[in-house]
Design a protein around this motif. Structure first.
Motif, mmCIF file in Angstrom:
data_model
loop_
_atom_site.group_PDB
_atom_site.id
_atom_site.type_symbol
_atom_site.label_atom_id
_atom_site.label_comp_id
_atom_site.label_asym_id
_atom_site.label_seq_id
_atom_site.Cartn_x
_atom_site.Cartn_y
_atom_site.Cartn_z
ATOM 1 N N ASN A 130 -11.276 -14.558 -7.689
ATOM 2 C CA ASN A 130 -12.415 -15.263 -7.081
ATOM 3 C C ASN A 130 -12.687 -14.773 -5.666
ATOM 4 N N PHE A 131 -11.627 -14.554 -4.879
ATOM 5 C CA PHE A 131 -11.819 -14.074 -3.507
ATOM 6 C C PHE A 131 -12.282 -12.624 -3.490
ATOM 7 N N LEU A 132 -11.801 -11.833 -4.445
ATOM 8 C CA LEU A 132 -12.264 -10.453 -4.565
ATOM 9 C C LEU A 132 -13.747 -10.436 -4.926
ATOM 10 N N ALA A 133 -14.131 -11.242 -5.903
ATOM 11 C CA ALA A 133 -15.534 -11.297 -6.328
ATOM 12 C C ALA A 133 -16.456 -11.760 -5.195
ATOM 13 N N ALA A 134 -15.933 -12.608 -4.316
ATOM 14 C CA ALA A 134 -16.725 -13.090 -3.181
ATOM 15 C C ALA A 134 -16.757 -12.086 -2.030
ATOM 16 N N GLY A 135 -16.052 -10.964 -2.170
ATOM 17 C CA GLY A 135 -16.035 -9.940 -1.120
ATOM 18 C C GLY A 135 -15.185 -10.321 0.077
ATOM 19 N N LEU A 136 -14.203 -11.212 -0.120
ATOM 20 C CA LEU A 136 -13.410 -11.729 0.999
ATOM 21 C C LEU A 136 -11.986 -11.187 1.061
ATOM 22 N N LEU A 137 -11.563 -10.465 0.049
ATOM 23 C CA LEU A 137 -10.210 -9.916 0.024
ATOM 24 C C LEU A 137 -10.201 -8.605 0.798
ATOM 25 N N ASP A 138 -9.284 -8.482 1.758
ATOM 26 C CA ASP A 138 -9.242 -7.297 2.619
ATOM 27 C C ASP A 138 -8.163 -6.293 2.221
ATOM 28 N N GLU A 139 -7.000 -6.786 1.818
ATOM 29 C CA GLU A 139 -5.895 -5.902 1.452
ATOM 30 C C GLU A 139 -5.201 -6.426 0.201
ATOM 31 N N VAL A 140 -4.621 -5.499 -0.538
ATOM 32 C CA VAL A 140 -3.766 -5.828 -1.672
ATOM 33 C C VAL A 140 -2.456 -5.093 -1.444
ATOM 34 N N ILE A 141 -1.371 -5.854 -1.388
ATOM 35 C CA ILE A 141 -0.039 -5.258 -1.308
ATOM 36 C C ILE A 141 0.668 -5.681 -2.582
ATOM 37 N N VAL A 142 0.890 -4.719 -3.456
ATOM 38 C CA VAL A 142 1.483 -5.025 -4.759
ATOM 39 C C VAL A 142 2.801 -4.276 -4.917
ATOM 40 N N SER A 143 3.822 -5.021 -5.276
ATOM 41 C CA SER A 143 5.124 -4.439 -5.594
ATOM 42 C C SER A 143 5.206 -4.348 -7.109
ATOM 43 N N ILE A 144 5.228 -3.121 -7.619
ATOM 44 C CA ILE A 144 5.303 -2.909 -9.059
ATOM 45 C C ILE A 144 6.775 -2.953 -9.463
ATOM 46 N N ILE A 145 7.082 -3.906 -10.341
ATOM 47 C CA ILE A 145 8.439 -4.122 -10.812
ATOM 48 C C ILE A 145 8.627 -3.310 -12.098
ATOM 49 N N PRO A 146 9.712 -2.555 -12.220
ATOM 50 C CA PRO A 146 9.916 -1.737 -13.426
ATOM 51 C C PRO A 146 10.295 -2.609 -14.626
ATOM 52 N N HIS A 147 9.304 -3.327 -15.117
ATOM 53 C CA HIS A 147 9.502 -4.288 -16.197
ATOM 54 C C HIS A 147 8.181 -4.395 -16.949
ATOM 55 N N LEU A 148 8.223 -4.391 -18.264
ATOM 56 C CA LEU A 148 7.026 -4.581 -19.081
ATOM 57 C C LEU A 148 7.073 -5.978 -19.685
ATOM 58 N N LEU A 149 6.053 -6.783 -19.434
ATOM 59 C CA LEU A 149 5.999 -8.132 -19.985
ATOM 60 C C LEU A 149 5.255 -8.188 -21.323
ATOM 61 N N GLY A 150 4.281 -7.325 -21.518
ATOM 62 C CA GLY A 150 3.536 -7.314 -22.767
ATOM 63 C C GLY A 150 2.391 -8.314 -22.818
ATOM 64 N N ALA A 151 2.502 -9.400 -22.075
ATOM 65 C CA ALA A 151 1.451 -10.426 -22.016
ATOM 66 C C ALA A 151 1.747 -11.303 -20.814
ATOM 67 N N GLY A 152 0.730 -12.008 -20.359
ATOM 68 C CA GLY A 152 0.950 -12.907 -19.236
ATOM 69 C C GLY A 152 -0.290 -13.125 -18.411
ATOM 70 N N ILE A 153 -0.066 -13.555 -17.190
ATOM 71 C CA ILE A 153 -1.155 -13.795 -16.240
ATOM 72 C C ILE A 153 -1.416 -12.482 -15.500
ATOM 73 N N PRO A 154 -2.629 -11.950 -15.619
ATOM 74 C CA PRO A 154 -2.908 -10.651 -14.994
ATOM 75 C C PRO A 154 -3.008 -10.725 -13.470
ATOM 76 N N LEU A 155 -2.819 -9.584 -12.859
ATOM 77 C CA LEU A 155 -2.906 -9.431 -11.407
ATOM 78 C C LEU A 155 -4.227 -9.993 -10.881
ATOM 79 N N PHE A 156 -5.313 -9.696 -11.571
ATOM 80 C CA PHE A 156 -6.632 -10.254 -11.268
ATOM 81 C C PHE A 156 -7.200 -10.790 -12.577
ATOM 82 N N SER A 157 -7.601 -12.045 -12.589
ATOM 83 C CA SER A 157 -8.099 -12.658 -13.818
ATOM 84 C C SER A 157 -9.593 -12.480 -14.030
ATOM 85 N N ILE A 158 -10.252 -11.809 -13.136
ATOM 86 C CA ILE A 158 -11.686 -11.578 -13.269
ATOM 87 C C ILE A 158 -11.907 -10.087 -13.480
#
Length: 190
Positions: A130-158
């Protein structure tokens, strides 16, 4: 209200600091993050302490807030926190926690009014989207964990296309790779 208002508003930087599985999920379908256990180290927190020290306030959704409360001890006692929720019956972890439903811009303005310049968007793929879609997100710092979940809540739901610019990348002995991106704002030509 839990947040103390100040008169001077400063422009803020909104940072989505998050861990994700290699296949792009931040939690299991039920919201559980138990899969993150075992990737931390007592000697290396992958930059978390420095990041936490650098922020002035937090923004989170109801599910993330409830997960934090379930952990037993409120992990952010020294930072103003805005919980985006329509629920007015939730317990307040500290007096610095405000629970309110705002439009994204109004949420940022509320934290800015408290003097928050660097704001951590804590968890919540839907909230981040929602904040990305509104143009309000400035930075994304993502730590990628060496793990595959196969399903779940995505990093961005939009489902939204957005260009990012890599600012920094780091890797750790645990196999975690952390990337810091600037969200490129669309500029219109005259």
């Amino acid at each position: 209200m839990g947040l103390t208002k100040r008169r001077i508003q400063v422009p803020s930087t909104l940072i989505y600091y998050v861990a994700a599985s290699l296949d792009g999920y931040i939690a299991r379908p039920d919201g559980s993050v138990d899969w993150l256990e075992g990737y931390g180290s007592e000697t290396d927190d992958q930059g978390y302490s420095a990041f936490y020290t650098s922020i002035d306030g937090l923004l989170m959704g109801r599910a993330t807030y409830l997960h934090c409360l379930d952990a037993g001890r409120w992990p952010y006692p020294d930072k103003p926190t805005l919980v985006m929720t329509r629920s007015n019956h939730l317990p307040r972890a500290t007096p610095q926690v405000e629970m309110q439903h705002y439009a994204p811009i109004d949420a940022l303005e509320s934290l800015e009014a408290c003097g928050c310049e660097r704001i951590w968007l804590v968890g919540g793929g839907s909230l981040a989207g929602n904040f990305l879609a509104a143009g309000l997100l400035d930075e994304v710092i993502v730590s990628i964990i060496p793990h595959l979940l196969g399903a779940g809540i995505p990093l961005f739901s939009i489902g939204l296309e957005q260009r990012l610019q890599l600012l920094e990348q780091r890797s750790f002995p645990s196999g975690i790779v952390q990337m810091r991106y600037q969200v490129l704002k669309e500029t219109s030509s005259p």
